[in-house]
Scaffold this active site. Structure first.
Site, mmCIF file in Angstrom:
data_model
loop_
_atom_site.group_PDB
_atom_site.id
_atom_site.type_symbol
_atom_site.label_atom_id
_atom_site.label_comp_id
_atom_site.label_asym_id
_atom_site.label_seq_id
_atom_site.Cartn_x
_atom_site.Cartn_y
_atom_site.Cartn_z
ATOM 1 C CB CYS A 182 -0.965 -0.054 1.185
ATOM 2 S SG CYS A 182 -2.256 1.212 1.165
ATOM 3 C CG ASP A 203 -5.899 -1.064 -5.424
ATOM 4 O OD1 ASP A 203 -6.660 -0.226 -4.910
ATOM 5 O OD2 ASP A 203 -4.716 -1.216 -5.056
ATOM 6 C CG HIS A 232 -5.788 -1.316 -1.710
ATOM 7 N ND1 HIS A 232 -4.688 -0.865 -2.397
ATOM 8 C CD2 HIS A 232 -5.650 -0.866 -0.434
ATOM 9 C CE1 HIS A 232 -3.918 -0.170 -1.578
ATOM 10 N NE2 HIS A 232 -4.476 -0.163 -0.371
#
Length: 246
Positions: A125, A183, A215
């Site tokens: 991330c 995502d 994600h």
């Protein structure tokens, strides 16, 4: 492979940075990996991921990425309050402070008898972005970036010419870029823009993988976790680290 874990507090120009060090328990020299968390800092999933990598023969350093903005030891929850705080911290910290954070960890490693001088980076991330940022350091030879947020935005504060993608041509090590097609934080058109920018850099050594994943599919908590993609992601990462760092 048995591992050991410890805490070190490193001085940086922006304050003390708590760093969690997970490494093999034996006395031999090993490569190191700078491992960057999500916006929530070292949560359970991040610690387990770091210890997993350490168990494959690496010293893994997990810094508190927003150490200037939180009390030492802060771990944010995977909830609305934690997400709001983490996103606020992300927008408050200047991107160049991550460069001095990286130097503090590299300086620490250079003093350790167990470090063999081979350095990689990885992250999930925002940590994927920070791993990419770490790749700007000349010592970093291999970097795995998982669904790196904000490479395509200006959300992270930057001085002119300091945006991470503006400096992609400075990266000399190998890059592994892994994305989830579902995502929403890095939509397909933005991934395509990033890919085109990578492809335009002469001599950039990278591989690019897009999977049918959401994600945070590497996070082993919550509904987005995908064990099959986790296995593939780790296989690709360990293959690159093994080839380059060992």
């Amino acid at each position: 492979m048995l591992i050991t874990s410890e805490i070190v507090d490193l001085d940086t120009p922006t304050g003390v940075m708590r760093t969690y060090v997970h490494r093999p328990k034996h006395d031999g020299k090993v490569p190191a990996v700078l491992f960057y968390s999500e916006i929530f800092q070292q949560t359970g999933p991040i610690e387990r991921a770091a210890r997993f990598l350490a168990g494959h023969g690496y010293a893994v350093l997990v810094p508190e990425v927003f150490h200037e903005l939180n009390p030492i030891g802060t771990v944010l929850g995977y909830d609305d309050a934690g997400r709001d705080k983490g996103n606020a911290d992300k927008m408050a910290k200047d991107v160049q402070a991550y460069d001095t954070d990286n130097r503090a960890m590299i300086d620490y490693l250079n003093k350790q008898a167990w470090y063999d001088g081979n350095l990689g980076a990885a992250g999930f991330c925002i940590g994927g972005h920070l791993a990419f940022r770490a790749a700007l350091q000349p010592e970093v030879k291999a970097t795995a970036c998982f669904y790196a947020t904000d490479l395509h935005t200006n959300i992270i504060p930057n001085q002119p010419g300091q945006h991470s993608m503006d400096r992609v041509g400075e990266i000399k090590g190998e890059l592994l870029m892994i994305w989830g097609k579902q995502d929403p934080h890095i939509p397909g058109d933005k991934r395509a823009e990033l890919y085109n920018r990578f492809a335009a850099v002469p001599g950039l050594h990278y591989t690019w993988h897009e999977f049918n994943g959401q994600h945070a599919f590497m996070r082993d908590e919550g509904e987005r976790y995908d064990a099959q993609l986790v296995n593939i992601g780790y296989q690709l990462t360990l293959q690159m680290f093994g080839n380059v760092l060992k």
